[in-house]
Scaffold this active site. Structure first.
Site: not given
Ligand code: PLP
Length: 490
Positions: A76, A78, A253, A282, A285, A291
């Site tokens: 973890y 954060e 974007d 992203t 692509k 991903r």
């Protein structure tokens, strides 16, 4: 790991090592859930055995894929680099720093945030950061507060009301925009008052004067540029001029075309990074990574973007950030530019091959990685064409065309993309043959009949033998350009 596009060798020692690694991994997984091993093997066979023309997909290298399967997943973390809500994050700090450094160097930007779990998440972070920097911070200053926690109930209500008034101007869905660009069913359309700009009904091209007119009238906080299904390049310098004229923040974007920016196919006014205040993408692509998503921003937005987790995002996926670092390192190699140039050249070859065989394309062609084929002249909906092509071993997806009479579900178009097959090493002649196969299928498919006896928008009848003949043609191309040559997981 060797570049997928250039590696033809079946005796590549790195592929032998990858084969051993995957065989071992599958054996270990199989001791717990053999059905998952079967699905993983079947997916490799499917990917190897079909003509993948989905414009948003690609094949990541074994190095990228292998990076995802480690114990970095178990941590973890954060917060941000050096400023975490959890102890013991020193290795995640290294991973995130390396990924962000590669992103900054690759795209030539001062600030990069590599935590977003996907493109939609990256957009949410961007919206939040723009609202934070452009609406919240000035309001806090005006109200003499340091954080929202210092606000009285009345001031808090005033600030919330101000958030509710903000506007977004983005490309309409049927012109090729994405649903996160203010489409009403999406959260972006609920957070913001939204208006869309379309494309010229005659040419299908973006009309900057119309965008400027809409911006002058609507005065958005955010002007979004970028697309999922627009087959042309965008002049981002012009978009920035429009944003500046009305005091808007330009957000781009580039989820679809990040690989073309990384590979320096889009430069100058076509490179969004120098022109936009905030850029999202992203990584999976045309960029050919795992991903995930990224946010690149001008320094004035960096502090707000850095608070993306935990304000908008769940805990960072450290194993995915590590894979982003590997993919971005690959994209900084000269061979990635060669790849990106081939992606654009191959899309052009596909478009020309379709046009030569009588097809109608939205905008009449392409100058990026997307070709949008209008299948209505063949008497088909996009849904019917998509099904007939899939039955013939050609994987595409249906897509609306501008002012589509068949709506977003059945559609009248088929979106085709060159990134994945270019990764396999397909060249212009191969894409011309792909065009021939596609036209062969759609010209020999008839619309079906619904149970009511009326013409159906979903069912279709493919002439006898077409599917088998097309599969055989596709197999020749696929055999000549194997996916992951030398990778053996049997
Ligand atoms: N933005 C654009 C322009 C896209 O085309 C997509 C995906 O199709 C996204 C965002 C969303 O990306 P993801 O599926 O990773 O959330």
């Amino acid at each position: 790991m060797t570049d997928l596009q250039t590696d033809r060798s079946r005796s590549d020692p790195l592929m032998d090592t990858a084969s051993a690694a995957y065989r071992a991994a599958l054996e270990v997984i199989g001791t717990v859930e053999p059905r998952i091993v079967d699905a993983i093997r079947a997916e490799l066979a499917d990917q190897r055995g079909s003509l993948k023309l989905i414009a948003s997909e690609n094949y990541a290298s074994p190095a990228v894929l292998l990076t995802m399967g480690t114990w970095l997943s178990d941590k973890y973390a954060e917060g941000t680099i050096g400023h975490r809500f959890y102890a013991g994050c020193q290795n995640v700090d290294t991973v995130e720093s390396v990924a962000a450094e590669h992103a900054r160097e690759l795209f030539g930007t001062e600030y990069a945030y590599v935590q977003p779990h996907s493109g939609i998440d990256a957009n949410l972070v961007a919206f939040w950061a723009i609202l934070s920097a452009r609406v919240e911070s000035p309001a806090l200053e005006r109200l003499g507060a340091k954080t929202v926690n210092d606000l009285s109930e009345a001031d808090w209500e005033e600030l919330r009301a101000e958030f509710g008034k903000q506007r977004m101007l983005g490309m309409s869905l049927d012109a090729g925009g994405h649903l996160t660009h203010g489409f009403r069913p999406n959260i972006s359309g609920k957070m913001f008052h939204q208006r869309s700009y379309g494309t010229d009904p005659e040419t299908g091209l973006l009309d900057y004067d119309r965008v400027a007119a809409a911006a002058r009238e609507f005065k958005p906080l955010i002007l979004i540029a970028g697309y999922s299904a627009y087959p042309r390049r965008i002049d981002f310098a012009r978009m920035r001029e429009i944003a500046d004229e009305v005091g808007a923040t330009l957000m781009v974007d580039m989820a679809h075309f990040a690989g073309l920016v990384a590979g320096k196919v889009f430069t100058g006014d076509e490179d969004p990074v120098p022109h936009a205040h905030v850029v999202t993408t992203t990584t999976h692509k045309s960029l050919r990574g795992p991903r995930g998503g990224l946010v690149l921003a001008k320094p004035e937005f960096a502090e707000a973007v850095d608070r993306g987790c935990p304000m908008v995002l769940g805990g960072p996926l450290s194993h995915i950030m590590a894979a982003k670092a590997v993919a971005l390192a690959e994209a900084r190699r000269p061979e990635f530019s060669t790849y990106a140039e081939s992606v654009a050249a191959n899309a052009k070859a596909l478009a020309e091959g379709l046009l030569r065989r009588g097809a109608r394309l939205v905008t009449g062609g392409t100058d990026n990685h997307i070709v949008l084929l209008d299948v209505s002249p063949f008497g088909l909906t996009g849904r019917q064409a998509e099904g007939a092509l899939l039955d013939s071993g050609v994987v595409t997806n249906r897509n609306s065309v501008p002012a589509d009479p068949n709506g977003a579900w059945y559609t009248s178009g088929i979106r085709l993309g060159s990134p994945a097959l270019t990764t396999r090493g397909f060249g212009a002649d191969d894409f011309d043959r792909v065009a021939e196969l596609i036209i062969g299928v759609v010209s020999q498919t008839q619309p079906g009949t619904a149970k009511s006896g009326k013409p159906s928008k979903a069912t279709y009848e493919l002439a006898d033998g077409v599917a088998d003949k097309t599969k055989a043609g596709a197999a020749e191309l696929l055999d000549a350009h194997p996916l992951y040559p030398g990778l053996d997981v049997s």
